[in-house]
Every structure is written in structure tokens, then in C-alpha cells.
Design an enzyme around this catalytic site. Structure first.
Site, PDB file in Angstrom:
ATOM      1  N   ASP A 359       1.287  -1.500  -0.340  1.00  0.00           N
ATOM      2  CA  ASP A 359       0.031   0.126   0.019  1.00  0.00           C
ATOM      3  C   ASP A 359       0.877   0.855   0.289  1.00  0.00           C
ATOM      4  O   ASP A 359       1.304   1.620   0.879  1.00  0.00           O
ATOM      5  CB  ASP A 359      -0.740  -0.240   0.976  1.00  0.00           C
ATOM      6  CG  ASP A 359      -1.711   1.120   1.096  1.00  0.00           C
ATOM      7  OD1 ASP A 359      -2.546   1.165   0.596  1.00  0.00           O
ATOM      8  OD2 ASP A 359      -1.946   1.722   2.079  1.00  0.00           O
ATOM      9  N   GLU A 388       1.207  -0.150  -5.208  1.00  0.00           N
ATOM     10  CA  GLU A 388       0.787   1.836  -4.932  1.00  0.00           C
ATOM     11  C   GLU A 388       2.091   2.610  -5.630  1.00  0.00           C
ATOM     12  O   GLU A 388       3.033   2.388  -4.735  1.00  0.00           O
ATOM     13  CB  GLU A 388      -0.174   1.925  -4.792  1.00  0.00           C
ATOM     14  CG  GLU A 388      -1.060   1.350  -4.384  1.00  0.00           C
ATOM     15  CD  GLU A 388      -2.432   1.619  -3.288  1.00  0.00           C
ATOM     16  OE1 GLU A 388      -3.388   2.257  -3.498  1.00  0.00           O
ATOM     17  OE2 GLU A 388      -1.704   2.155  -2.966  1.00  0.00           O
TER      18      GLU A 388
END
Ligand code: CA
Length: 682
Positions: A359, A388
Site C-alpha cells: 500500500d 501502489e
């Protein structure tokens, strides 16, 4: 209590704050003048035995608390409440650690550490390395980890994988996937949901793990499954829901997914049973990890052992907040970098996890991410890592050191989500009304081509026309994850509803099929959000992180209602798996084997994959995507072509004529119907 702001984790994850977003930023990671410069002097403990280690009949506790005046270890009978059974002073040891050894091992007991620093007693904490915890994760537990292994665990293996782009990734939340009454699953919302065979809807369609096998995905990507704070494990009937982007104990599973959060071994055992069941079905498990921030600030487990050290700060000493959730961790400091590396190693070894999804990965430094990839490859060469490649806010970490998607070429063995293809195909992620290539918005053709070549350099792709990134940032297609929706933002179904007002469900399903056909035939690794294969929606809620089941649950009766959609997805996945041409492994191969055709007008992309690419049985595959409202004519070279997809239908072995023979065409001027893909092979 934790604030709404801290609970927001996940809400901002799609905010692509990337390269060049902060031109005036005076980045200063730990340099002189930064309040974080003080941490440079902290001793670094490089051992991997922090927390509790059991050797023979001895329990060895070790806590890194370099500025502590003293540390006490307290033992309790229960996971919460009651006075300590005993309190033991720990002894100062190597490199800022404190240690104590106990024999015999106090199995069945709970423990906390309490640090005294500058004369102040900090709150009790299970430490940062608790591998088993009591209810709500407030105390660590001493359990026999070996006893948590399911039968056959020693021989358990995930699916073999040559390259990440051989994977088809299915992103799911435990509760979304099984909680609906129609799921036919007994252990709804639990790890054990995945261990149930033979589950069906009231209409007789397969659900659960049988559904995944029928669909053909190779990996499930489970939303955060480490212990998080937002769901009260002591009050599960309250029926709360959360995505779980609010980390508390990084090395223990979340209690609300176990059948008994009061039993510290249950969550460990049941998560392993889930992994084993998926592996037995030939499906790998990717874990979503959120090392970039913690749910709490001053009273996080990090702060209660080494106050300040694990976080980045602003010049005024406040928490820097690149996560948009109240703080950001500091992977650029050795002890935090080690923590991440050792934590992912632990999940890979103890739980046989097959992949990690980071993340807000750009909060981490590229050096740490390279350490992560290297350490995991040593454990299992088939493990893969993606993340990400952006942050949700600015950071003191200099842009060139951030694990941004634009820096992915500096990170061999790491892949990043392509927001380029995502936004180009379906429209901007945060502007609900915005359309994309597949829904008739003009001007996205070049960015779709960028997606097709997985952001690698290609002589026919003009990156200056890219709508997100404007240079070929990937050095290999194995560095790109392609998708058109995930847990963040509107589901594809909702996005189409909002951006195509006045359309019929059939028109939206057609657009979804075209969008996913682009994703699944593009170079790179395809990724899909659970339930899209049955056209699930979330009633238009874009940030459903704490929405009730009525929003988040997948109603499995949709599988019956949208059987045609499910069949299309199944065929699309089968097509990709049967044809290595969609899974080339080098930028050179792509540049050599993909040739784009000149097309007239907007919303039309046509290309060929040539030369039996990547060992494919097909010499040439012709793909034409028509995202416009109108039928279009294209010139197909004369010859005998097998029709694989046409007019919203797809069969990976070729479409059939009414008599059951395979459908072929001879080329020449050929019609491509509105919002559909034409795929031909010879
Ligand atoms: Ca929890």
C-alpha cells in the site's frame, strides 16, 4: 478511540501523487536541520530475533528500545483485563535491545512490554513483533506456533510461477466475498470461508473457492489480514466492517476473521488453513501490506518502544503525513527497513504467502523495496511483489528515493499499478462522470497503447501524448499491473452507471467486457476486483472502507442473472492463460512483436502480436478495440482468420457457428461493433 482521520486509511490510496507533483519541496530525509536527524545516531540491531523466540525449552524475549531507561515484561492470564501475574525487569543487551530468558516457556500466557524513558512510564505494548495476540491485539500471547500448522503443512506449496505476468490476480475482502446469505458459505466473513468446498447459491451456482476455480484466477489478493484496529473483536455481533488499512500488529492475523478472537492460536491456524485450501486448489495468496503508516500515532506499538524513531516528521516536529492517515513510517531508517524486510519474510515462511502488495509503496524508499524483493526471492523464487507507486501526500523522503511507479526501473523484481491504462480505459478514477476509451471519450488512444505495451519503450508509442505518465517508465512488462478497478473508488459497474447516464445494463456490461478485454490482453499482469465477473456493484459508494455489508457484500445471485458476463470473464482468463503472446517477459520482445495499425478517428486501437510471440502457437493475433458508440470498419489482411472475440462474445478456442464448427473470416474490410473487441488469430 481512533479518529475518523486515522480510519480513512485506504480512502486515499488511488490518489496518484507521483513524480513532479512537488516541484518546490525541500526534501530532507534525516539531513542536518531536520528534526529526524537525531535518529541517525540510534544503534541498529540487525538480528532477526526481536520479540519472542523459542529455543528448546527456553523463551527469549528481545525488545529494541534504544533510549529506554528500563523495560519491564509483564505476564497476564488473559488477553485483556486482570492484574499482571508477574513482572520481570529486562536486561540491557546489544545494539539498543533489552532481553530476558525464561524457562520453561510460559505457553498460554499473555505479555506486554513497558518502557520507561526520560523518567516517564510509557503505556504497555505487545511490542512490534508479536506473532500471536489476544483479543483486540493489546497483549501478545505465547503459543506453540508448530501446533497451528494444518495437516500436510510441511508439503504445502503455492502455485509455481515463472513470471509475475503468468498470474491472474483477484482482489478480495474476506467479508465481501462470503458474508452474503446467498453465498451458501458457513464461515461467513472468516478465513475459513475459503476452506469450504461445494458451496452454491440458492440458484445452484458455485460460490467460494469452487467459484474461483471455475473462474480460473491464479492468485487471490486478500485485503489487509494482519491485525488492524477498527473492528472491535470483542463485539463482533456489532457487525462492523472495515477494509483494514489501519494497522496495529503487523505480524499477527486479524482477529475478526477468526472464529474465536479470544483464542490467539485460532486466527493463526485458520489463516494457515485458508492458505492451504487455496494452495490445494492451485491458487496462490497475495497479502496486502500497509507498512507505510500505523493507525495510531503516539500510542502505536512503534511509538511505545522507540518514540519518534519509526516515523518521519515535519520541520516543526509534527508527524509528516504522506499516507493521508495521520503519519508516515520511515523505511529509510535501518531499523524500520529491517522491520519491513523481516516482516514480509516471516509471512512468506510461516504462512506460505505467495505475493505481497504494498500500500502507498512510494512512502518507502527504493532501497528497502529492493531488499524486500531480494529477501523474498531467496525464500521462494516464485514470490512476487507489487505496489501502489504513489503517495497520498508529500513526504520528506526525496522524490528520487521514493518507490514511485516512475522509479520502478530502479527496482528489479517489483511491479506497480498502471493508473495510465486504468484511467485511459474507464475514465478518471475520482471524476465519476468522466468517460474513458471504452466508453467513448476521445483522445485516450495513445495512453491505451502505453498500457498495451506495459509502459515499456516502443517505437510506435508516443509517450508525450500519455495522459498520466509521459515516458516509458517500466524496463520490463513484469513491472506493470493492469486493472480497471479495485477496492478503491467506484467499482467498474458503478463507474459505468455514473459515466453512461441513460444507458441500459446490457450496454454497460458490453463496456465492462471491452474494458477488461483490454486489461487481460495487454502486456503486464492483469488484476481484477472480486465480483466484477458477476457485475457486482457497491450502490455507487466510492469509499466503502467502513460501509455496511449492504454495500460491500457480493450478492452471488448476480452470477445467475449475469451468467453471460461470468462466462465472458472465464473465457478471457482462459485465453490469457493459453497464450504466452499476452505474457511477454521483456521490453525488447514487445517492441519486436507488437505492431500497431494506423486507424482513422477516435476510440479505435488496432494492433497485431506477431512472430509466435513468446512461443505462442498462434503466428499472429489481431486485436481491434472499438470504444465508440458506432460500428467501425477496419482493414484486416486477407487470409484465413479464426475469430476469437467479436461483438461482445469471446471463446478462447474460437467462436462457433450454429453448426458447432469454428468461425473463420477471410479478412478485408471488417466491421467492429460498438464497444467491443475483435480478436482474430492465425
Ligand atoms: Ca484487530
Amino acid at each position: 478511540m481512533i479518529s475518523m482521520k486515522e480510519l480513512c486509511a485506504g480512502a486515499l490510496m488511488a490518489s496518484a501523487i507521483g513524480l513532479g507533483a512537488f516541484p518546490a519541496q525541500a526534501a530532507q530525509a534525516d539531513t542536518a536541520g531536520s528534526p529526524d536527524a537525531a535518529y541517525m545516531d540510534y544503534p541498529h540491531y540487525s538480528g532477526d530475533d526481536l520479540g519472542l523466540t523459542v529455543k528448546d525449552n527456553t523463551a527469549i524475549f528481545r525488545l529494541w528500545a534504544p533510549k529506554a531507561d528500563g523495560v519491564q515484561l509483564r505476564f497476564y492470564r488473559n488477553g485483556r483485563g486482570g492484574a499482571p501475574m508477574r513482572t520481570i525487569d529486562m536486561t540491557r543487551s546489544d545494539a539498543g535491545t533489552w532481553t530476558v530468558q525464561l524457562s520453561p516457556v510460559p505457553y498460554g500466557e499473555y505479555y506486554t512490554f513497558q518502557v520507561r524513558q526520560n523518567g516517564n512510564l510509557l503505556q504497555e505494548t505487545p511490542g512490534v513483533w508479536a506473532k500471536a495476540v489476544g483479543v483486540n491485539g493489546q497483549r501478545a500471547a505465547v503459543i506453540d506456533m508448530v501446533s497451528t500448522n494444518p495437516e500436510g503443512w510441511a508439503a504445502d506449496r503455492g502455485p509455481a510461477l515463472k513470471h509475475i505476468n503468468d498470474a491472474v490476480i483477484y482482489e478480495m475482502h474476506h467479508r465481501d466475498f462470503s458474508i452474503h446469505p446467498n453465498s451458501g458459505i458457513v464461515n461467513k466473513g472468516k478465513f475459513l470461508a475459503m476452506t469450504e468446498d461445494g458451496t452454491v447459491t440458492p440458484l445452484g451456482d458455485k460460490t467460494g473457492i469452487d467459484h474461483l476455480k471455475e473462474l480460473g484466477v491464479t492468485h487471490v489478493h486478500i485485503l489487509p489480514s494482519y491485525d488492524y484496529t477498527s473492528v472491535d473483536e470483542a463485539n463482533l455481533p456489532a457487525n462492523t466492517y472495515n477494509w483494514g488499512y489501519d494497522p496495529q500488529n503487523y505480524n499477527a492475523p486479524e482477529g475478526s476473521y477468526s472464529t474465536n478472537p479470544d483464542d490467539p492460536a485460532a486466527r493463526v491456524k485458520e489463516m494457515k488453513q485458508m492458505v492451504k485450501a487455496l494452495h490445494d486448489a492451485g491458487i496462490g495468496v497475495v497479502m496486502d501490506v500497509v507498512y507505510n503508516h500505523t493507525a495510531r500515532n503516539d500510542d502505536s506499538n512503534f511509538s511505545l518502544t522507540a518514540p519518534g524513531y519509526y516515523y518521519r516528521h515535519r520541520p516543526d516536529g509534527s508527524y509528516s503525513d504522506a499516507s493521508g492517515c495521520g503519519n508516515e513510517t520511515a523505511s529509510d531508517r535501518p531499523q524500520m527497513s529491517d522491520f519491513i524486510v523481516n516482516s514480509v519474510k516471516y509471512w512468506a515462511k510461516e504462512y506460505h504467502i505467495d505475493g505481497l502488495r504494498f500500500d502507498l509503496m512510494a512512502i518507502h524508499d527504493t532501497a528497502t523495496m529492493n531488499r524486500v524483493a531480494a529477501a523474498l526471492k531467496e525464500i521462494n523464487p516464485d514470490i512476487f511483489v507489487y505496489g501502489e507507486g504513489w503517495t497520498a501526500g508529500d513526504s520528506p523522503l526525496p522524490v528520487e528515493r521514493r518507490a514511485l511507479k516512475e522509479n520502478v526501473a530502479k527496482m528489479e523484481g517489483i511491479a506497480v499499478f498502471s493508473d495510465d491504462l486504468r484511467d485511459a480505459v474507464k475514465g478518471h478514477y475520482s471524476n465519476a462522470a468522466d468517460r474513458g476509451f471504452a466508453t467513448g471519450k476521445p483522445g485516450q488512444e495513445e495512453t491505451v497503447k502505453i498500457g498495451i505495451v506495459a509502459s515499456t519503450a516502443h517505437p510506435q508509442v508516443d509517450y508525450s501524448k500519455g495522459s498520466n505518465s509521459t515516458f516509458p517508465y517500466a524496463s520490463s512488462p513484469t513491472q506493470i499491473i493492469n486493472y480497471v478497478s479495485c477496492h478503491d473508488d467506484l467499482t467498474l459497474t458503478d463507474k459505468l452507471t455514473k459515466s453512461m447516464p441513460g444507458s441500459t445494463p446490457e450496454e454497460r456490461k458490453r463496456a465492462a467486457r471491452l474494458a477488461q478485454t483490454i486489461v487481460f490482453t495487454s502486456q503486464g499482469t492483469p488484476f481484477m476486483f472480486a465480483g466484477e465477473e458477476v457485475f457486482r456493484d457497491k450502490k455507487g459508494v466510492h469509499n466503502s472502507y467502513c460501509s455496511p455489508d449492504s454495500i460491500n457484500a457480493i450478492d452471488w445471485n448476480l452470477k445467475h442473472a449475469n451468467a453471460d458476463q461470468f462466462d465472458y470473464y472465464r473465457q478471457l482468463i482462459a485465453l490469457r492463460k493459453a497464450h504466452p503472446a499476452f505474457r511477454m517477459t521483456s521490453a525488447d520482445d514487445i517492441a519486436r512483436n507488437i505492431r500497431f495499425d494506423r486507424t482513422e478517428g477516435s476510440n479505435l486501437v488496432s494492433y497485431s502480436i506477431l512472430n509466435h510471440a513468446n512461443g505462442d502457437e498462434w503466428k499472429e493475433i489481431k486485436l481491434v478495440f472499438n470504444g465508440s458508440d458506432d460500428s467501425r470498419q477496419v482493414n484486416i489482411p486477407k487470409g484465413d482468420w479464426l475469430v476469437v472475440a467479436q461483438d461482445g462474445r469471446l471463446n478462447h478456442t474460437g467462436l462457433e457457428n450454429p453448426d458447432g464448427s469454428k468461425l473463420h473470416i477471410r479478412g478485408g474490410r471488417t466491421e467492429v461493433t460498438p464497444r467491443s473487441a475483435l480478436i482474430l488469430a492465425r
